[in-house]
Design an enzyme around this catalytic site. Sequence first.
Site, PDB file in Angstrom:
ATOM      1  N   ASN A 187     119.026 -50.984  62.868  1.00 43.18           N
ATOM      2  CA  ASN A 187     119.693 -52.091  62.997  1.00 43.18           C
ATOM      3  C   ASN A 187     120.082 -52.508  64.584  1.00 43.18           C
ATOM      4  OD1 ASN A 187     120.905 -53.770  60.636  1.00 43.18           O
ATOM      5  ND2 ASN A 187     120.981 -51.423  59.953  1.00 43.18           N
TER       6      ASN A 187
ATOM      7  N   HIS B 287     123.400 -32.766  79.284  1.00 44.60           N
ATOM      8  CA  HIS B 287     123.570 -31.619  80.268  1.00 44.60           C
ATOM      9  C   HIS B 287     124.479 -30.601  79.863  1.00 44.60           C
ATOM     10  CE1 HIS B 287     122.470 -34.241  83.726  1.00 44.60           C
ATOM     11  NE2 HIS B 287     123.129 -35.340  83.008  1.00 44.60           N
TER      12      HIS B 287
ATOM     13  N   THR C 109     126.262 -32.468  65.446  1.00 44.31           N
ATOM     14  CA  THR C 109     125.845 -31.476  66.698  1.00 44.31           C
ATOM     15  C   THR C 109     124.920 -30.302  66.014  1.00 44.31           C
ATOM     16  OG1 THR C 109     127.713 -30.028  66.241  1.00 44.31           O
ATOM     17  CG2 THR C 109     127.958 -31.610  67.826  1.00 44.31           C
ATOM     18  N   LYS C 110     124.626 -30.402  64.868  1.00 45.12           N
ATOM     19  CA  LYS C 110     123.953 -29.291  64.044  1.00 45.12           C
ATOM     20  C   LYS C 110     123.172 -29.897  63.111  1.00 45.12           C
ATOM     21  CE  LYS C 110     127.573 -27.329  61.560  1.00 45.12           C
ATOM     22  NZ  LYS C 110     128.539 -25.881  61.502  1.00 45.12           N
TER      23      LYS C 110
END
Length: 202
Positions: free
Chosen positions: A90, A120, A167-168
Amino acid sequence: MIDAAMMKTFVIRVLWHIVPKRILVWTHIHLYLSFKDWCSRPTANLPFHALRLAGLRLLGARIGKHTSIHKGCQFYQIEALEIAEHTVINMHVILDARRGLGIGQNVSISEYAAIYTLQHDLDDPDFAIEGGPVVIEDYVFIGARAIILPGVTIGKGAAVAAGAVVTKDVPAYAVVGGVPAKFIRERSHDLTYQLDYRRSLY
């Protein structure tokens, strides 16, 4: 008499012996990829799906049949992007393929979602870049403004709630949400739909 082509060849040969080769190669690749990313922005805003997808394919994206990418999406290193058939991206989605991004069949990604393959290292003295490829398997749903971080694999049939930060890895058919995203429940395994959605002029 020396023509322009001969002069160009001479300059390149001189630079090749004076400037370290790794700098020349890096500069060439960096400028080439930056140019392609720049070209992808106006291409992503073309008014018709067929025209838009043709342009994105010309820039190197591998996009399957019956897949739709709506206007305003943003691409990083479009040559490393691979999207299978019957997938819907979308409006205003960020697709970062700098470390590789693979999206399966019948995937639905809602508005303003962002998928990153680079970030980073906050603890590195030089603020170094780190990352990894992202894989989104078949029948995944990603809600509006969700963020997928580098190195993540989202398993088949999984669903990411709106605004979640993944995050995982997400197991197949898991529904996750929150910041960071956590398991909420399991989704039905009986998924047979085929997406073929595109909004006119979007």
